[in-house]
Each structure stands twice: as structure tokens, then as C-alpha cells.
Design a protein around this motif. Structure first.
Motif, PDB file in Angstrom:
ATOM      1  N   VAL A   1      31.984  40.850 -42.650  1.00  0.00           N
ATOM      2  CA  VAL A   1      31.100  40.541 -43.773  1.00  0.00           C
ATOM      3  C   VAL A   1      29.861  39.834 -43.250  1.00  0.00           C
ATOM      4  O   VAL A   1      29.961  38.826 -42.559  1.00  0.00           O
ATOM      5  CB  VAL A   1      31.814  39.648 -44.810  1.00  0.00           C
ATOM      6  N   ALA A   2      28.688  40.360 -43.541  1.00  0.00           N
ATOM      7  CA  ALA A   2      27.441  39.720 -43.118  1.00  0.00           C
ATOM      8  C   ALA A   2      26.382  39.953 -44.182  1.00  0.00           C
ATOM      9  O   ALA A   2      26.165  41.080 -44.617  1.00  0.00           O
ATOM     10  CB  ALA A   2      26.973  40.284 -41.774  1.00  0.00           C
ATOM     11  N   GLY A   3      25.739  38.883 -44.602  1.00  0.00           N
ATOM     12  CA  GLY A   3      24.708  38.977 -45.619  1.00  0.00           C
ATOM     13  C   GLY A   3      23.365  39.358 -45.021  1.00  0.00           C
ATOM     14  O   GLY A   3      23.206  39.481 -43.804  1.00  0.00           O
ATOM     15  N   PRO A   4      22.362  39.539 -45.869  1.00  0.00           N
ATOM     16  CA  PRO A   4      21.039  39.978 -45.397  1.00  0.00           C
ATOM     17  C   PRO A   4      20.330  38.960 -44.521  1.00  0.00           C
ATOM     18  O   PRO A   4      19.392  39.311 -43.803  1.00  0.00           O
ATOM     19  CB  PRO A   4      20.278  40.215 -46.709  1.00  0.00           C
ATOM     20  N   GLU A   5      20.763  37.699 -44.539  1.00  0.00           N
ATOM     21  CA  GLU A   5      20.091  36.670 -43.740  1.00  0.00           C
ATOM     22  C   GLU A   5      20.729  36.479 -42.365  1.00  0.00           C
ATOM     23  O   GLU A   5      20.334  35.588 -41.615  1.00  0.00           O
ATOM     24  CB  GLU A   5      20.094  35.341 -44.510  1.00  0.00           C
ATOM     25  N   ALA A   6      21.706  37.298 -42.010  1.00  0.00           N
ATOM     26  CA  ALA A   6      22.373  37.159 -40.719  1.00  0.00           C
ATOM     27  C   ALA A   6      21.374  37.370 -39.584  1.00  0.00           C
ATOM     28  O   ALA A   6      20.532  38.269 -39.635  1.00  0.00           O
ATOM     29  CB  ALA A   6      23.516  38.154 -40.601  1.00  0.00           C
ATOM     30  N   ARG A   7      21.461  36.533 -38.554  1.00  0.00           N
ATOM     31  CA  ARG A   7      20.523  36.565 -37.441  1.00  0.00           C
ATOM     32  C   ARG A   7      21.123  37.224 -36.202  1.00  0.00           C
ATOM     33  O   ARG A   7      20.421  37.894 -35.440  1.00  0.00           O
ATOM     34  CB  ARG A   7      20.090  35.129 -37.115  1.00  0.00           C
ATOM     35  N   TYR A   8      22.420  37.007 -35.967  1.00  0.00           N
ATOM     36  CA  TYR A   8      23.089  37.549 -34.796  1.00  0.00           C
ATOM     37  C   TYR A   8      24.057  38.649 -35.213  1.00  0.00           C
ATOM     38  O   TYR A   8      24.687  38.578 -36.264  1.00  0.00           O
ATOM     39  CB  TYR A   8      23.874  36.458 -34.056  1.00  0.00           C
ATOM     40  N   THR A   9      24.216  39.655 -34.360  1.00  0.00           N
ATOM     41  CA  THR A   9      25.163  40.725 -34.634  1.00  0.00           C
ATOM     42  C   THR A   9      26.567  40.287 -34.223  1.00  0.00           C
ATOM     43  O   THR A   9      26.753  39.313 -33.498  1.00  0.00           O
ATOM     44  CB  THR A   9      24.802  41.996 -33.858  1.00  0.00           C
TER      45      THR A   9
END
Length: 309
Positions: free
Chosen positions: A107-115
């Protein structure tokens, strides 16, 4: 007065465990850098879920993440000896241990910076050691899970302003570290050449594989290990050759962990145990980093796994 029983869970407990376990393992591993500790945290979280029904107004996944994150913060704050080297996360199918191979963040939102891939690299996990427990938690929730500030604040019982300050400081510390991924083929070639020389007790040849400023670091979990980093190519070569002579019969296996090649060395009599449960220093994992000329600049040896608490 008899205490009220906890409300029933919204679904089958076994199904809830399967549905959320991988996410919680991913969160705990990135916080602690140790899969054995991450496993224990997740077990504790689900035990608490069975004993204490969460607030019905809050999504179950959010409650589980909050409990996991806060448990990790507690462990880090209580730790007297911080994890020196990150514990390995094995890439399938090198190690037949499904629990130790996978810790994704699905789960990762649109503001995630790292993969997801970047956040299990050794350089990233080492950089996390520079952060305070609160900074780690905010970074994971903001830059890995992509959660909004208000949700992070509610989860960690902090003000939104405090979350922003912690996030800013965490990002600043992370930017001071080189997170670039090293070429796996180059590292594998250097590692194989170095360990071949070590196996032949060729101290000169092993030293030649190392850069002049090379350093060797060992996380021994209380076993026989270097208490401080070892420098100088000849000293490092002598140390590994001595350890190889004293180890006796071993099984050596090329593996891939955290996206990079490594060598798993197992003394006879422990190969039937899952990797993360071999606590008697009979196994070790060796990984390296190299410079542009293919010389080893850093050797890391993880003997067992250091416990956070």
C-alpha cells in the motif's frame, strides 16, 4: 463487576492475519532492520487484536499499522545496543524460507517518495539508523506509505506541526547518505574473488581485492566478532583467513539479499534451521560494496541477527 468482553472481530481472525501480515512485516522490517524482530512484533500485534477489539470507527488496517509502528518505536527507545548492521532480507528463490524472503509494502499513497525496492536496500536501512525512532516512524509513514500528515499525527499521537518538523529533519539526514544502488554483477565478482583467496589462505591475494581505505564491519550478536571496524587491507585479509581456518567444514551458498549478492556460510549441523533462527554463530552472511574499479571498499559480516530488544 465483570469486565466487558471485547467485541467480536470483523471477520475470521486467520483471514485477517493473512490479509495484513505482509504489510505489517514490511513496516516493522523497515523500522527495525531485523526480520526476526519484525516477526515478533507482528505476532504481538495480532495477539493484541484478539484480546482488544479496536475502535469500530477506525479502519482495521490503520489500527494495525498504528499498533505495529508504536511497538517498533517502543523497542527502539528501549534498546541499549542499536542494530549495527541490517539483517538480511532474502530474495526468492535463494533461501527456502518464505517468511524471510518477503516484506513488501503493498500500500502506497500518492505522496510516497521511495519505492518498495529502494526501501529494502542496505544503504537505505543503514541510513535509517541515523534517525530517531520518531523520525523513522514519520519517514516510513510519509515517504514509504504515502500517508497524509493528519493520519501520521493521529497514529503517533503527535501534533501535525511536530510531524512536519520530524519529517523535514528525517529527509535532511537521508539526503546526506548515498542511496545509489551498486552494480550487483561487480559486487558478485569482487566477493567471489575475495572469498576464493580466503578459502586458499591467500592473504596477499585477498588483500589485493580490497581498496586501500577498505573497512570490514561485523555484527556478531554477542558472538566472537570485531567490536570495532577493521581497516587496512592486510588486517582485513588476515582476519578473514584466520576465521576461515578456524571455522572447520562449512557449506557456502551464493544468495541474493536486499537486492544484492551475498554469500551465506553455514557450519555443519545447522542447515535444517530457518536462517533467522540460527542463533549460535554457526552461520554468517557476507556482503560487499565496491568502488568504480571493482575493489572492495566495505565488507559486512552478519553473524546471526542482532536483536533490537
Amino acid at each position: 463487576m465483570i469486565d466487558a468482553l471485547p467485541a467480536p472481530l470483523p471477520g475470521d481472525p486467520a483471514q485477517i492475519f493473512v490479509q495484513h501480515r505482509r504489510l505489517l512485516l514490511g513496516v516493522a522490517y523497515r523500522m527495525l532492520g531485523c526480520m526476526a524482530d519484525a516477526e515478533e512484533v507482528v505476532q504481538e500485534v495480532f495477539l493484541r487484536l484478539l484480546q482488544h477489539r479496536p475502535d469500530t470507527d477506525r479502519p482495521l488496517q490503520g489500527w494495525l499499522v498504528a499498533v505495529t509502528m508504536n511497538r517498533c518505536r517502543d523497542l527502539l527507545r528501549r534498546s541499549r545496543a542499536r542494530t549495527w548492521l541490517p539483517g538480511p532480507l532474502y530474495d526468492a528463490p535463494d533461501v527456502d524460507d518464505a517468511d524471510h524472503r518477503s516484506a513488501p509494502l503493498p500500500v502506497a499513497g500518492p505522496e510516497a517518495r521511495y519505492t518498495d525496492r529502494q526501501s529494502v536496500r542496505i544503504a537505505f536501512l543503514r541510513a535509517m539508523e541515523l534517525l530517531t525512532p520518531d523520525q523513522r516512524a514519520v519517514l516510513v509513514m510519509r515517504d514509504l506509505l504515502g500517508l497524509p500528515v493528519h493520519e501520521v499525527a493521529d497514529t503517533l499521537s503527535l501534533s501535525a506541526a511536530n510531524v512536519r518538523v520530524l519529517h523535514h529533519r528525517a529527509r535532511a539526514r537521508m539526503q546526506q547518505v548515498d542511496l545509489a544502488e551498486q552494480p550487483a554483477d561487480r559486487n558478485m565478482a569482487a566477493l567471489q574473488q575475495f572469498l576464493t583467496c580466503v578459502a586458499q589462505n591467500d592473504i596477499t591475494g585477498a588483500a589485493a581485492c580490497l581498496a586501500p581505505d577498505a573497512v570490514a564491519i561485523t555484527d556478531g550478536d554477542g558472538h566472537r566478532a570485531a567490536n570495532v571496524p577493521v581497516t587496512d587491507p592486510l588486517r582485513i585479509a588476515r582476519m578473514f583467513c584466520t576465521l576461515a581456518r578456524e571455522a572447520g567444514p562449512v557449506d557456502v551458498k551464493l544468495v541474493s539479499c536486499n537486492g544484492q549478492p551475498a554469500v551465506l556460510i553455514v557450519r555443519e549441523g545447522t542447515d535444517h534451521l530457518p536462517v533467522y533462527r540460527r542463533k549460535d554463530a554457526r552461520h554468517s552472511l557476507v556482503r560487499v560494496e565496491t568502488d568504480g574499479e571493482g575493489r572492495i571498499v566495505r565488507v559486512e559480516s552478519v553473524i546471526g541477527e542482532r536483536r533490537v530488544a
